[in-house]
Scaffold this motif. Structure first.
Motif, PDB file in Angstrom:
ATOM      1  N   TYR A 137      55.049  42.383 -23.797  1.00  0.00           N
ATOM      2  CA  TYR A 137      55.770  41.607 -24.809  1.00  0.00           C
ATOM      3  C   TYR A 137      57.261  41.937 -24.834  1.00  0.00           C
ATOM      4  CZ  TYR A 137      51.114  40.404 -26.353  1.00  0.00           C
ATOM      5  OH  TYR A 137      49.823  39.943 -26.384  1.00  0.00           O
ATOM      6  N   GLU A 138      57.643  43.083 -24.278  1.00  0.00           N
ATOM      7  CA  GLU A 138      59.046  43.462 -24.261  1.00  0.00           C
ATOM      8  C   GLU A 138      59.703  43.292 -22.888  1.00  0.00           C
ATOM      9  OE1 GLU A 138      56.733  45.531 -27.227  1.00  0.00           O
ATOM     10  OE2 GLU A 138      57.113  46.717 -25.426  1.00  0.00           O
ATOM     11  N   ALA A 139      58.918  42.995 -21.862  1.00  0.00           N
ATOM     12  CA  ALA A 139      59.434  42.967 -20.494  1.00  0.00           C
ATOM     13  C   ALA A 139      60.564  41.950 -20.314  1.00  0.00           C
ATOM     14  CB  ALA A 139      58.303  42.676 -19.511  1.00  0.00           C
ATOM     15  N   GLY A 140      60.367  40.752 -20.807  1.00  0.00           N
ATOM     16  CA  GLY A 140      61.384  39.710 -20.652  1.00  0.00           C
ATOM     17  C   GLY A 140      62.672  40.063 -21.377  1.00  0.00           C
ATOM     18  N   MET A 141      62.539  40.589 -22.586  1.00  0.00           N
ATOM     19  CA  MET A 141      63.703  40.984 -23.381  1.00  0.00           C
ATOM     20  C   MET A 141      64.517  42.056 -22.654  1.00  0.00           C
ATOM     21  SD  MET A 141      63.601  42.984 -27.055  1.00  0.00           S
ATOM     22  CE  MET A 141      62.658  44.349 -26.290  1.00  0.00           C
ATOM     23  N   ILE A 142      63.824  43.039 -22.084  1.00  0.00           N
ATOM     24  CA  ILE A 142      64.505  44.119 -21.374  1.00  0.00           C
ATOM     25  C   ILE A 142      65.241  43.580 -20.146  1.00  0.00           C
ATOM     26  CG2 ILE A 142      64.118  46.223 -20.026  1.00  0.00           C
ATOM     27  CD1 ILE A 142      61.776  46.799 -22.012  1.00  0.00           C
ATOM     28  N   SER A 143      64.591  42.705 -19.411  1.00  0.00           N
ATOM     29  CA  SER A 143      65.225  42.121 -18.220  1.00  0.00           C
ATOM     30  C   SER A 143      66.469  41.322 -18.583  1.00  0.00           C
ATOM     31  CB  SER A 143      64.231  41.232 -17.474  1.00  0.00           C
ATOM     32  OG  SER A 143      63.186  42.004 -16.926  1.00  0.00           O
ATOM     33  N   ARG A 144      66.408  40.598 -19.688  1.00  0.00           N
ATOM     34  CA  ARG A 144      67.565  39.793 -20.102  1.00  0.00           C
ATOM     35  C   ARG A 144      68.753  40.669 -20.498  1.00  0.00           C
ATOM     36  NH1 ARG A 144      63.358  36.879 -22.462  1.00  0.00           N
ATOM     37  NH2 ARG A 144      63.700  37.841 -24.505  1.00  0.00           N
ATOM     38  N   HIS A 145      68.481  41.796 -21.123  1.00  0.00           N
ATOM     39  CA  HIS A 145      69.558  42.652 -21.615  1.00  0.00           C
ATOM     40  C   HIS A 145      70.069  43.645 -20.574  1.00  0.00           C
ATOM     41  CE1 HIS A 145      68.292  41.204 -25.619  1.00  0.00           C
ATOM     42  NE2 HIS A 145      69.498  41.583 -25.993  1.00  0.00           N
ATOM     43  N   ILE A 146      69.193  44.071 -19.656  1.00  0.00           N
ATOM     44  CA  ILE A 146      69.582  45.134 -18.715  1.00  0.00           C
ATOM     45  C   ILE A 146      69.663  44.631 -17.283  1.00  0.00           C
ATOM     46  CG2 ILE A 146      68.960  47.428 -17.824  1.00  0.00           C
ATOM     47  CD1 ILE A 146      67.664  48.012 -20.507  1.00  0.00           C
ATOM     48  N   GLY A 147      68.832  43.657 -16.936  1.00  0.00           N
ATOM     49  CA  GLY A 147      68.843  43.107 -15.588  1.00  0.00           C
ATOM     50  C   GLY A 147      67.474  43.159 -14.941  1.00  0.00           C
ATOM     51  N   ALA A 148      67.229  42.219 -14.062  1.00  0.00           N
ATOM     52  CA  ALA A 148      65.908  42.085 -13.444  1.00  0.00           C
ATOM     53  C   ALA A 148      65.589  43.239 -12.500  1.00  0.00           C
ATOM     54  CB  ALA A 148      65.822  40.756 -12.697  1.00  0.00           C
ATOM     55  N   GLU A 149      66.591  43.964 -12.021  1.00  0.00           N
ATOM     56  CA  GLU A 149      66.345  45.083 -11.108  1.00  0.00           C
ATOM     57  C   GLU A 149      65.793  46.301 -11.836  1.00  0.00           C
ATOM     58  OE1 GLU A 149      66.474  44.927  -7.744  1.00  0.00           O
ATOM     59  OE2 GLU A 149      66.722  42.810  -8.252  1.00  0.00           O
ATOM     60  N   PHE A 150      65.977  46.356 -13.145  1.00  0.00           N
ATOM     61  CA  PHE A 150      65.483  47.466 -13.960  1.00  0.00           C
ATOM     62  C   PHE A 150      63.978  47.268 -14.156  1.00  0.00           C
ATOM     63  CE2 PHE A 150      65.166  49.774 -18.106  1.00  0.00           C
ATOM     64  CZ  PHE A 150      65.702  50.993 -17.700  1.00  0.00           C
ATOM     65  N   LEU A 151      63.188  48.221 -13.696  1.00  0.00           N
ATOM     66  CA  LEU A 151      61.741  48.065 -13.674  1.00  0.00           C
ATOM     67  C   LEU A 151      61.127  48.043 -15.079  1.00  0.00           C
ATOM     68  CD1 LEU A 151      60.850  50.590 -10.814  1.00  0.00           C
ATOM     69  CD2 LEU A 151      60.897  48.083 -10.658  1.00  0.00           C
ATOM     70  N   THR A 152      60.174  47.159 -15.270  1.00  0.00           N
ATOM     71  CA  THR A 152      59.366  47.135 -16.493  1.00  0.00           C
ATOM     72  C   THR A 152      57.905  47.255 -16.079  1.00  0.00           C
ATOM     73  OG1 THR A 152      59.469  44.712 -16.413  1.00  0.00           O
ATOM     74  CG2 THR A 152      60.984  45.836 -17.929  1.00  0.00           C
ATOM     75  N   VAL A 153      57.353  48.430 -16.267  1.00  0.00           N
ATOM     76  CA  VAL A 153      55.970  48.716 -15.890  1.00  0.00           C
ATOM     77  C   VAL A 153      55.117  48.605 -17.150  1.00  0.00           C
ATOM     78  CG1 VAL A 153      54.410  50.437 -14.905  1.00  0.00           C
ATOM     79  CG2 VAL A 153      56.749  50.223 -14.033  1.00  0.00           C
ATOM     80  N   THR A 154      54.123  47.716 -17.113  1.00  0.00           N
ATOM     81  CA  THR A 154      53.425  47.332 -18.340  1.00  0.00           C
ATOM     82  C   THR A 154      51.946  47.702 -18.329  1.00  0.00           C
ATOM     83  OG1 THR A 154      53.041  45.094 -17.461  1.00  0.00           O
ATOM     84  CG2 THR A 154      55.036  45.438 -18.748  1.00  0.00           C
ATOM     85  N   PRO A 155      51.557  48.731 -19.099  1.00  0.00           N
ATOM     86  CA  PRO A 155      50.131  49.027 -19.300  1.00  0.00           C
ATOM     87  C   PRO A 155      49.540  48.078 -20.347  1.00  0.00           C
ATOM     88  CG  PRO A 155      51.577  50.908 -19.823  1.00  0.00           C
ATOM     89  CD  PRO A 155      52.423  49.681 -19.759  1.00  0.00           C
ATOM     90  N   GLY A 156      48.301  48.371 -20.755  1.00  0.00           N
ATOM     91  CA  GLY A 156      47.656  47.543 -21.776  1.00  0.00           C
ATOM     92  C   GLY A 156      47.315  46.158 -21.272  1.00  0.00           C
ATOM     93  N   ILE A 157      47.062  46.033 -19.988  1.00  0.00           N
ATOM     94  CA  ILE A 157      46.748  44.731 -19.401  1.00  0.00           C
ATOM     95  C   ILE A 157      45.238  44.533 -19.387  1.00  0.00           C
ATOM     96  CG2 ILE A 157      46.936  43.273 -17.356  1.00  0.00           C
ATOM     97  CD1 ILE A 157      49.595  43.773 -18.833  1.00  0.00           C
ATOM     98  N   ARG A 158      44.811  43.406 -19.904  1.00  0.00           N
ATOM     99  CA  ARG A 158      43.393  43.079 -19.980  1.00  0.00           C
ATOM    100  C   ARG A 158      43.182  41.616 -19.577  1.00  0.00           C
ATOM    101  NH1 ARG A 158      43.422  47.789 -20.590  1.00  0.00           N
ATOM    102  NH2 ARG A 158      42.487  49.089 -22.207  1.00  0.00           N
ATOM    103  N   PRO A 159      42.090  41.315 -18.878  1.00  0.00           N
ATOM    104  CA  PRO A 159      41.739  39.900 -18.679  1.00  0.00           C
ATOM    105  C   PRO A 159      41.513  39.253 -20.046  1.00  0.00           C
ATOM    106  CG  PRO A 159      40.389  41.340 -17.307  1.00  0.00           C
ATOM    107  CD  PRO A 159      41.108  42.231 -18.267  1.00  0.00           C
ATOM    108  N   ALA A 160      41.587  37.955 -20.086  1.00  0.00           N
ATOM    109  CA  ALA A 160      41.440  37.251 -21.363  1.00  0.00           C
ATOM    110  C   ALA A 160      40.128  37.603 -22.058  1.00  0.00           C
ATOM    111  CB  ALA A 160      41.529  35.751 -21.139  1.00  0.00           C
ATOM    112  N   SER A 161      39.096  37.896 -21.280  1.00  0.00           N
ATOM    113  CA  SER A 161      37.791  38.217 -21.855  1.00  0.00           C
ATOM    114  C   SER A 161      37.612  39.715 -22.101  1.00  0.00           C
ATOM    115  CB  SER A 161      36.675  37.748 -20.914  1.00  0.00           C
ATOM    116  OG  SER A 161      36.800  38.371 -19.640  1.00  0.00           O
ATOM    117  N   GLY A 162      38.659  40.530 -21.818  1.00  0.00           N
ATOM    118  CA  GLY A 162      38.545  41.983 -21.900  1.00  0.00           C
ATOM    119  C   GLY A 162      38.589  42.500 -23.320  1.00  0.00           C
ATOM    120  N   VAL A 163      38.166  43.751 -23.483  1.00  0.00           N
ATOM    121  CA  VAL A 163      38.170  44.428 -24.772  1.00  0.00           C
ATOM    122  C   VAL A 163      39.433  45.271 -24.868  1.00  0.00           C
ATOM    123  CG1 VAL A 163      36.955  46.092 -26.227  1.00  0.00           C
ATOM    124  CG2 VAL A 163      35.653  44.478 -24.818  1.00  0.00           C
TER     125      VAL A 163
END
Length: 238
Positions: free
Chosen positions: A163-189
């Motif tokens: 949820y913050e990845a796009g905001m960070i890229s816009r403010h700092i730049g696309a080269e700055f890595l955004t590594v995102t945990p908490g990823i679940r398939p739509a049917s996941g718990v």
């Protein structure tokens, strides 16, 4: 490790890791070694997985005084991990010290590991942050502040939610890595995660990499689950 699907190897010992990776045969993957596995098996688990051809994110979240973090990172640099991390809450001086340690510990001719900083854990809600950490700003503002601090320290990126990845890229730049945990398939718990997102959402928000654990490691068919999630992450039509 840009554009990677990183599998969180949240296992208590090497034996379970070997059993899990059997399903992948000769396929090389990106994996995350966290505190549980590293404290159980020590540095050898990093060396073993690198020898098998896998990319390794060593997720120990260092947070201490600058001198201690500098010395620890100097030791970790010799293990061959592709990426390591610290807590941004440790401050800019500590993060700069982490890079100094990695640079001094990396052998001549080798590339130092990428270094990223944890902003706010994906298990933390805005309410928890405000009442327990006493940070009285919106969660996204806290994440962006830590991200800018990490960039000023010279780090390669941050750990954040999708949820913050796009905001960070816009403010700092696309080269700055955004590594995102908490990823679940739509049917996941969601489990103990609060700010969860689907692989598709993470991709659409411009995340640099996703970290997936239980939807793959607890699956009855881990290779099939991995490939399905990877296709969604890469935007491949199923």
């Amino acid at each position: 490790m840009r554009n990677s699907l990183i599998i969180a190897l949240d296992f208590p010992a090497k034996r379970q890791v070997l059993d899990f990776l059997q399903a992948f045969g000769d396929e090389k993957v990106c994996v995350k070694i966290g505190m549980e596995l590293f404290y159980s098996e020590g540095p050898d688990i990093v060396s073993y997985l690198k020898e098998q051809g896998h990319e390794v994110f060593l997720d120990l979240k260092l947070h201490d005084i600058p001198n201690t973090v500098r010395s620890a990172m100097k030791s970790l640099a010799s293990l061959g991990a592709d990426m390591v991390n610290v807590h941004a809450a440790g401050g800019q001086e500590m993060m700069e010290a982490a890079l100094e340690g990695l640079d001094s510990g990396t052998s001549s001719g080798n590339r130092r590991p990428l270094c990223i900083a944890v902003t706010q854990l994906t298990s933390t809600s805005e309410e928890q942050m405000q009442t327990q950490q006493l940070i009285q700003v919106p969660l996204q503002e806290s994440v962006l502040h830590y991200s800018k601090l990490s960039a000023d320290a010279g780090l390669d990126g941050v750990v954040c939610s999708a949820y913050e990845a796009g905001m960070i890229s816009r403010h700092i730049g696309a080269e700055f890595l955004t590594v995102t945990p908490g990823i679940r398939p739509a049917s996941g718990v969601a489990g103990d995660q609060k700010r969860v997102a689907t692989p598709q959402f993470a991709r659409e928000e411009g995340a640099s990499a996703i970290v997936v654990g239980r939807p793959i490691t607890k699956s009855a068919a881990p290779l099939e689950s991995y490939r399905s999630i990877k296709k969604e992450w890469e935007g491949v039509l199923l």
